[in-house]
Enzyme design. Sequence first.
Site, PDB file in Angstrom:
ATOM      1  N   HIS A 145       0.850  -1.187   0.000  1.00 17.96           N
ATOM      2  CA  HIS A 145       0.000   0.000   0.000  1.00 17.96           C
ATOM      3  C   HIS A 145       0.887   1.240   0.000  1.00 17.96           C
ATOM      4  CE1 HIS A 145      -2.983  -2.923   0.824  1.00 17.96           C
ATOM      5  NE2 HIS A 145      -3.935  -2.060   1.088  1.00 17.96           N
ATOM      6  N   LYS A 559     -13.643   5.052   6.248  1.00 18.51           N
ATOM      7  CA  LYS A 559     -13.962   6.011   5.187  1.00 18.51           C
ATOM      8  C   LYS A 559     -15.461   6.023   4.907  1.00 18.51           C
ATOM      9  CE  LYS A 559     -12.993   6.804   0.284  1.00 18.51           C
ATOM     10  NZ  LYS A 559     -14.042   6.033  -0.394  1.00 18.51           N
TER      11      LYS A 559
END
Length: 896
Positions: A145, A559
Amino acid sequence: MVSNRTARDEDADTFAPLRDDVRLLGALLGEVVAETGGDQLYVDVERLRRAARDARRDGDPEEPRRIVDELSVEQAEQVARAFAVLFHLVNLAEERHRVRVLRSRDLADAPPTADSLAAAVAGVGADGVAAALSELEIHPVLTAHPTEARRRAVVTALSRIAVELDRYDDPRAGASEQADARRRLLEEITILWRTGLLRSRRLGPLDEVRTMMAIFDETLFRLAPTLYRATDAALVGDASGSGPSAVPAYLRVGSWVGGDRDGNPHVTADITRETVEIQADHALRALENAARRIGRTLSLAEDLAPPSDALTAALGHDRLTHPEAMSVLARSADQQPHRQKLVFAADRVAATRQRNADLGYAGPAQLLTDLRLVQDSLAASGAPRAAWGELQHLIWQVETFGFHLAELEVRQHSSVHAAALADLSGGDALPDAAALDRLATDGWPAPPTPSDDMTAEVLATLRVMAVLQERWGERSCSRYVVSFCSSAADLAAVPALARAALGDRECRLDVVPLFETGEDLRRSTAILEEWLALPGARAAIEHNDRRLEVMLGYSDSAKDVGPLSATLLLYDAQAALAEWAAANDLRLTLFHGRGGSLGRGGGPVNRAILAQPPRSVNHRFKVTEQGEVVFARYGNRRIAARHLEQVTSAVLMAGTDAVEKRNAGAAAQFADLGRTMEEASRAAYRALVQTEGFADYFAQVSPLEELSDLALGSRPARRPGGETGPRSLADLRAIPWVFAWSQTRCNLTGWYGLGSGFAAVGDVEVLRAAYREWPLFTALVDNAEMSLAKTDRSVAEHYLALGGRPDITARILAELDLSCSLVLEVLGQSRLLERRRVLGAAVDLRNPYVDALSHLQLRALSALRAGGLDEAEEARLRELLLLTVNGVAAGLQNTG
């Protein structure tokens, strides 16, 4: 009076040595800046540094901005570089200080710290730990990531500076040696100053693989036996190494680097195959070197340590089948049978890497047989410490890493599988879960032919997994993670596609559902219940010894619904999954997809483990280690050892009756409180992100659009389809979402909705009681405090003003004020980090200089958003912006 332990902690944690290191490195950097950039650059840097510092001490808050505005873009770029390099050096000093503190706590007369292995043995009991060892599994999974903002060249330059700093600090060094170390420090800092902080090209997947190999080569390979030895010593004390160890190889290392293709078109079947080949090359080289090094030390004479009959027979067979190689060994290790056998094993490992089938090993099991043969012979010959010392370390390494190094996991989005099935079905209606299960079990009516490139790639990946298992064993690549799993059909799709790709060919496939949204977390047990009802799924579970792995997405859930709501939903999902698994007699492993930042589930891992629901850990813990976190936790061997010791200790303690009863009781006691907070927090968060125009506002107030220019990794910032068309938060990945907000100094992703959630309770005393008695809520509040401490309202206001939406800005700032106020009330403090002296001092030390970079960034961002620039001006301002992004990330020590 204070206890000895408290006094020792205060001495160990003193900032004096750290301040000395920071002053030294800052002074040396100042010399380098003046030498290479001229006196005016040095003056500019010092002016801004002092102005930023004084603004935090009741000075003029606008002075830093005035100084920044006076600089030309070229001057501003050089000043930004100086602050960015300074932060890299400060981070190095802090890492050294952590090691210094760890060493001071490892003194012989120091009682064990509460999160050590020794403390776990004392708390659980030696018998309890011994019983848990058969089930114990610590499983970090390294991912690519894109959250590591430092180039590898910068990391290696800092490593060289660390070596010279150790020389400079060595109390045994004479004046001439110290002077030479100072000269070398100036040389290396000059090189760092002239090293580009930004990548000139985007990393490819294999670049990421090779970068990650440095962690294995320099840390993890040697760390594994250190962890096992520490566990053994905690159990048997000084007797460790004098006899057989009861400690199994409980560390399992996984990787997504080269296997995670969710939204990353650059990760292909060929990349996955080459990744495992690279990993195997590193594993075999490391095992060969270790076997050769240890073998050469086994100089025990045949008459003083007679070999066992089994070893004598094995050496005779080796001389018969490989006379030339054994003849060379007989000359160099004459009358040293144990040395001969182990060095010959090293030769065979080398042959395995070179694909010499005649001499090489077929797999790690054969190597382990040879190693144990030598070990048993040494023990029988009266040399137990030679048997159970370094040779045992090598055995542990083979058991941990095999020939594949890390268990590579494949990940793909459920929608890609659905599209592939539609393609293979000829455009007919998609099969349901039961039909897919029948396809996997009985086969397809006719060999399916893909007409789409993506479908062909999915099938090719499954074929590569089979090839890798044939070459390197099942563990090399057997897990298949289905991201955004929302139905039983999403799970049944993978074995159905595997049957299409492989026919009757054998391939182990452990399908792992990844639940990421709030709704999918709530429905996780219902989805699994439907899946487990399928005959093929039940057979797969039985074949896997009733083991099941379920992954939980911290980043996307936060999120989706905000940090407070996500934390509580994740807890409820884990509790429900643990209860469901127990009812179905399943051995559940929860795989925690945590990011490094607080907005993506970050924070102290050991505290998170001890706050888990009852029966959700069961001596097994699997977690992603992402980007910057990989290097922060595993870049230094001593820090890595401490991290894994804390995790292991917490996993052992989490299964005790005391911890499980405490967590269950607190969860029941504060269930209504949790529901009230979750609903109010989620409503506030969703109201913000669903405001019309919010996505455009976010892109205006942050460097979101420019982050892709940093070339942090091979994966795009948006999911497929999100690169074009109107902006949408749904297409945006969690990492740039968090990264961009951290750059604005607003840090919204770590706290938004907390104030509304706490306010809905309406009783601070109830919240304080929850903070004292509910570990999950304690960790939540402490993480929020840290996130708020890294937020700066006055700087954030300047960023938010760029959005041209005062209504959204007012809403964000109101929630920030409410969250700060209520967090402080719950903690009973007048300022953030008031009781966390060391952490507070570190943040206070950094904030003024992060402010300086933020003002430089604001200048570039404001000009870019205003437009009207020619191509050269825009390019120069983008370069300035990216330099400040790099520096702020280093200063705050987090990206995404």
